[in-house]
Design an enzyme around this catalytic site. Structure first.
Site, PDB file in Angstrom:
ATOM      1  CG  ASP A   1      38.003  43.924  37.198  1.00  0.00           C
ATOM      2  OD1 ASP A   1      38.913  44.698  37.520  1.00  0.00           O
ATOM      3  OD2 ASP A   1      36.907  44.283  36.743  1.00  0.00           O
TER       4      ASP A   1
ATOM      5  CG  HIS B   1      38.853  39.402  34.051  1.00  0.00           C
ATOM      6  ND1 HIS B   1      38.560  40.009  32.847  1.00  0.00           N
ATOM      7  CD2 HIS B   1      37.820  39.668  34.880  1.00  0.00           C
ATOM      8  CE1 HIS B   1      37.388  40.617  32.959  1.00  0.00           C
ATOM      9  NE2 HIS B   1      36.909  40.419  34.171  1.00  0.00           N
TER      10      HIS B   1
END
Ligand code: NI
Length: 280
Positions: A90, A234
């Site tokens: 993400d 992430h």
């Protein structure tokens, strides 16, 4: 056989989506999709524009670019049979995404990237490389706003602005979205339904945004993973990117294959506006 299976799956998906149309339209849609897959052109992901709120089966891109450098038999994975896990990244593209792409290419692993529109604007080349490598792109809004704090027009704008840029930059339309912070409510879900976007969250969150080392990130993921799960990481976190080689190697040892989110969810009917956490 694999290629035929992809063609049939894609044709079925489109026929399902277009079942409201005339018989002729359905027949033509089916033939069109088979031809497109046969010619290995890039398929847009998700239901056709204008089809709202109907169940649909994710269409898996079967383009030559996406398969370059990948063993053909590894594309796509049938998660109704295989022991699948979906790695998702993400908040990028960011400065470490290129390194992550190298790792994934070396391991012949595909993942799903939930991108921010504002980051795509900063790193368009990285997004193009991500798509070219066969990874799936999901919509993570323009600038990571909590969607539950926006009005309906604000929610739509966050998603359409990002989708339009992704399409312009990389030629694909994100078929999935992930709400920042996992924050959603009925109002957000209604807008997502209108936009034809299913919501994808996760089952495994090592909380790598807290700033832990690579070994801690890897250990937290490896301790929890079960088949059919979606892992949240992430790619804007250096240590998370550094943790990926260990995560991938260990999961391969355990017999996992790495699916995109659409592959992972392919055995179920995915409906816009509905939230999916994994193949549970
Ligand atoms: Ni995020």
């Amino acid at each position: 056989m694999r290629k035929l299976a992809v063609a049939l799956m894609a044709a079925l998906a489109l026929v399902t989506v277009l079942a409201v149309g005339s018989g002729l339209a359905i027949g033509m849609a089916g033939l069109g999709v088979v031809a497109v897959v046969g010619d290995v052109h890039l398929l847009p992901e998700g239901p056709p524009p204008g089809v709202k709120g109907r169940p649909w089966v994710p269409v898996i891109a079967a383009d030559a670019e996406a398969r370059r450098g990948l063993p053909v038999d590894a594309y796509p994975h049938d998660c109704a049979v295989a022991k699948c896990v979906a790695l998702t990244f993400d908040d990028g593209p960011g400065p470490y995404t290129a390194e992550l792409l190298k790792t994934l290419a070396a391991e012949k692993v595909r993942a799903t990237f939930f991108v921010l529109g504002e980051k795509v604007a900063e790193h368009p080349d990285v997004l193009r490389a991500t798509v070219a490598a066969g990874h799936q792109i999901g919509n993570h809004t323009w600038d990571h706003r909590d969607l539950t704090g926006l009005d309906a027009a604000g929610v739509r704008s966050q998603l359409t602005r990002t989708a339009d840029l992704v399409r312009k930059v990389a030629g694909v339309r994100p078929a999935l979205m992930r709400p920042p912070y996992g924050a959603s409510d009925r109002k957000v879900a209604k807008e997502l339904e209108g936009l034809g976007l299913p919501e994808v969250t996760w089952t495994i969150d090592p909380q790598d945004w807290r700033g832990m080392g690579r070994d801690a990130v890897a250990a937290k993921v490896l301790k929890q993973v079960q088949p059919g799960e979606i892992v949240l990481l992430h790619d804007i976190k250096r240590e998370s990117v550094k943790a990926v080689p260990r995560i991938v190697k260990e999961l391969k040892k355990r017999g996992y294959v790495f699916a995109t989110v659409s592959e992972l969810l392919a055995p179920v009917v995915v409906t816009p506006g509905v939230q999916y956490r994994g193949l549970l």
